[in-house]
Design a protein around this motif. Structure first.
Motif, short mmCIF file in Angstrom:
data_model
loop_
_atom_site.label_atom_id
_atom_site.label_comp_id
_atom_site.label_asym_id
_atom_site.label_seq_id
_atom_site.Cartn_x
_atom_site.Cartn_y
_atom_site.Cartn_z
N LEU A 131 0.83 -1.19 0.00
CA LEU A 131 0.00 0.00 0.00
C LEU A 131 0.87 1.25 0.00
O LEU A 131 1.88 1.32 0.72
CB LEU A 131 -0.89 0.02 1.24
N GLU A 132 0.47 2.23 -0.79
CA GLU A 132 1.18 3.50 -0.75
C GLU A 132 0.27 4.64 -1.19
O GLU A 132 -0.74 4.42 -1.87
CB GLU A 132 2.43 3.46 -1.63
N GLN A 133 0.65 5.83 -0.76
CA GLN A 133 -0.07 7.04 -1.17
C GLN A 133 0.76 7.77 -2.22
O GLN A 133 1.95 7.98 -2.04
CB GLN A 133 -0.31 7.94 0.04
N ARG A 134 0.11 8.15 -3.34
CA ARG A 134 0.80 8.81 -4.44
C ARG A 134 0.11 10.12 -4.78
O ARG A 134 -1.09 10.27 -4.54
CB ARG A 134 0.77 7.92 -5.69
N PRO A 135 0.85 11.05 -5.40
CA PRO A 135 0.19 12.25 -5.92
C PRO A 135 -0.80 11.88 -7.02
O PRO A 135 -0.62 10.89 -7.72
CB PRO A 135 1.35 13.08 -6.47
N LEU A 136 -1.84 12.65 -7.15
CA LEU A 136 -2.84 12.40 -8.19
C LEU A 136 -2.18 12.53 -9.56
O LEU A 136 -1.59 13.58 -9.88
CB LEU A 136 -3.99 13.40 -8.06
N PRO A 137 -2.23 11.50 -10.41
CA PRO A 137 -1.55 11.57 -11.71
C PRO A 137 -2.27 12.52 -12.66
O PRO A 137 -3.46 12.77 -12.53
CB PRO A 137 -1.62 10.13 -12.22
N PHE A 138 -1.50 13.05 -13.63
CA PHE A 138 -2.10 13.94 -14.61
C PHE A 138 -3.00 13.17 -15.57
O PHE A 138 -4.04 13.65 -16.00
CB PHE A 138 -1.00 14.66 -15.41
N GLU A 139 -2.61 11.95 -15.91
CA GLU A 139 -3.41 11.15 -16.83
C GLU A 139 -4.56 10.46 -16.10
O GLU A 139 -4.54 10.30 -14.88
CB GLU A 139 -2.54 10.10 -17.53
N GLN A 140 -5.54 10.06 -16.89
CA GLN A 140 -6.70 9.37 -16.30
C GLN A 140 -6.30 7.99 -15.82
O GLN A 140 -5.49 7.30 -16.46
CB GLN A 140 -7.82 9.26 -17.35
N VAL A 141 -6.85 7.58 -14.69
CA VAL A 141 -6.55 6.26 -14.14
C VAL A 141 -7.40 5.23 -14.88
O VAL A 141 -8.61 5.12 -14.68
CB VAL A 141 -6.83 6.20 -12.63
N THR A 142 -6.75 4.47 -15.76
CA THR A 142 -7.41 3.46 -16.56
C THR A 142 -6.75 2.10 -16.29
O THR A 142 -5.75 2.01 -15.56
CB THR A 142 -7.30 3.79 -18.05
N GLN A 143 -7.27 1.08 -16.91
CA GLN A 143 -6.64 -0.23 -16.80
C GLN A 143 -5.23 -0.21 -17.35
O GLN A 143 -4.32 -0.85 -16.82
CB GLN A 143 -7.50 -1.28 -17.54
N GLU A 144 -5.02 0.54 -18.43
CA GLU A 144 -3.69 0.66 -19.01
C GLU A 144 -2.73 1.34 -18.03
O GLU A 144 -1.56 0.94 -17.90
CB GLU A 144 -3.76 1.46 -20.31
N PHE A 145 -3.22 2.39 -17.33
CA PHE A 145 -2.40 3.06 -16.32
C PHE A 145 -2.01 2.09 -15.21
O PHE A 145 -0.86 2.06 -14.75
CB PHE A 145 -3.17 4.25 -15.75
N LEU A 146 -2.97 1.27 -14.76
CA LEU A 146 -2.69 0.31 -13.70
C LEU A 146 -1.62 -0.69 -14.13
O LEU A 146 -0.71 -1.01 -13.35
CB LEU A 146 -3.97 -0.42 -13.30
#
Length: 474
Positions: free
Chosen positions: A47-62
């Motif tokens: 588990l970790e906390q990350r800054p909100l990414p600029f790109e949309q969170v999609t399956q590809e991003f995961l």
């Protein structure tokens, strides 16, 4: 926002994977909670906390980031590494196993959403510090969570059965009311409480029914479930109740009877083709129950009263989650649903695969050879036919040949030996008629079996009981 992969890849991370048991430094954990503690530790390590990414969170991003689950928070995201995704799924299953009422009464997605809310507090925590008290807190959280969400609900489901009006009728826990009588029935909200809001919702529902040519509204009472799960159970119960009509009158336009939002196609079909400079236009009505005129539905229900009652008891078992014979009744409900889907299927090859699957799940077949033997057992127990006996008087096809054809056709369709879109020589009507007969007889016989002295929840014992019963009645 939640996102998660559907795969169940193994988790590693240098931790034991056999039972997920990791002993604490000071004392061993109670065996009853070692699995939960081990899974929580595996999850906390990823588990970790990350800054909100600029790109949309999609399956590809995961996939690119190696994440298995993500939740967006204010200005950041909480992420779970892909190597712990299996542990997250296993912990979800573990909770559902702990609380059977929650397993029945909540959706898998809702449990996972709440679980992720719980584990967010473990961000940055050293996994080895997680102990029995954490597992106890987890169980307490879900015990309270489900108790607050579970309730008794009455779910209303628009249906396409027939355009012709008929009196209210019931199939187990499902009550069907014709659209013109809804406002004067006990379906309609009373003047108590937020009556205006309640009636507004009903008006919107009736408008949708008119737009979709749905003339019947079903009502199902479901206890001990949160809203989404109650609606899901109610809709499936309505599907199974409609099967009772399809079994009672298979030739009277019942094949496409369904819920309004189920896969059913349109109420009419229009075609247009051109050849040699001339156009040919066609139009066909496709509404279910077109041949069911005034008084016909009541006649069907009256003449099939025994079948309607038997199916109603099976639907009641499903809707309540309280089965008289869990293995056999669940198998019948599964088979009835496959039959329901097969009857609405437009492509013969897919319909045949669904029909044979209905037989497999009804009689708990586990292989092609097992399917053939079960079908032969059906012929013997249901119809008194030996393997080499003709399936009908004067027929050149024996019970054994018919059983082999059913199993062979399904295997060739599903394994690509036959083209799904171009297969020929399939006897859909014959197989469909056979499956309808079997599912219909199984409902009546299973209901009688459930009321017999000391019934065993076993398919072989049920078939043996049927053979003895058939011999006694002969």
């Amino acid at each position: 926002m939640n996102a998660g992969l559907n795969n169940h890849s193994a988790w590693h991370g240098g931790r034991p994977t056999d039972g997920y048991v990791v002993a604490g430094k000071n004392k061993p954990m109670p065996q009853a909670l070692t699995r939960e503690v081990g899974l929580l530790r595996a999850i906390a390590g990823q588990l970790e906390q990350r800054p909100l990414p600029f790109e949309q969170v999609t399956q590809e991003f995961l996939r690119k980031e190696g994440l298995g689950h993500v939740r967006e928070k204010a200005g950041n995201i909480i992420s779970l590494g892909i190597s712990a995704h299996q542990a997250f799924g296993d912990l979800t299953d573990c909770l559902r196993d702990r609380y059977p009422a929650m397993e029945r009464g909540s959706t898998y997605a809702d449990v996972q959403t709440e679980l992720f809310s719980f584990i967010e507090a473990y961000v940055g925590r050293e996994p080895s510090t997680i102990a029995t008290s954490d597992a106890e807190a987890l169980l307490t959280r879900f015990e309270h969570w489900f108790a607050q969400r579970a309730s008794s609900r009455r779910v209303f489901v628009p249906c396409l059965i027939t355009r012709t009006a008929a009196p209210r009728f019931e199939i187990g826990p499902v009550t069907f009311e014709f659209i013109n009588r809804i406002r004067t029935s006990d379906f309609w909200p009373s003047l108590k409480g937020e009556a205006s809001l309640d009636r507004h919702g009903f008006e919107d529902l009736l408008k949708w029914m008119h737009e979709g040519d749905a003339y019947w509204l079903a009502r199902v009472s479901v206890d001990g479930c949160e809203q989404r799960r109650a609606e899901e159970i109610a809709e499936l119960a309505v599907d199974l109740a409609i099967v009772a009509l399809q079994l009672s009158a298979p030739a009277l336009g019942t094949s496409t009877m369904a819920r309004l939002d189920a896969r059913r196609g349109t109420s009419q079909k229009r075609t247009l083709s051109e050849a040699g400079g001339y156009h040919n236009a066609g139009w066909t009505r496709k509404e279910p129950g077109l041949t069911i005129g005034r008084g016909t539905l009541e006649d069907i229900l009256l003449k099939s009263a025994q079948l309607i009652a038997a199916v109603g008891n099976l639907v009641q078992s499903f809707a309540s989650g309280s089965f008289r014979l869990p293995t056999l009744e669940r198998a019948w409900c599964d088979a009835a649903y496959w039959l329901h889907q097969a009857r609405a299927e437009s492509i013969d090859t897919i319909a045949i695969a669904k029909l044979e699957t209905a037989l497999e799940v009804l009689f708990c077949s586990e292989s092609a050879r097992g399917s053939e033997q079960r079908i032969l057992g059906i012929f013997h127990a249901f119809f008194g036919l030996a393997p080499d006996a003709p399936i009908n008087p004067g027929s050149l096809i024996s019970a054994r040949q018919f059983a082999r054809r059913i199993v062979r056709d399904r295997s060739r369709i599903l394994h690509g030996t036959w083209s799904t879109l171009n297969a020929r020589g399939l006897d859909r009507a014959g197989i469909e008629g056979f499956v309808i007969s079997v599912v219909r007889m199984a409902a009546v016989e299973l209901d009688a079996y459930a009321h017999s002295p000391d019934p065993s929840d076993d398919i072989d014992e049920f078939l043996h009981w049927m053979k003895k019963r058939r011999g006694a009645l002969a």
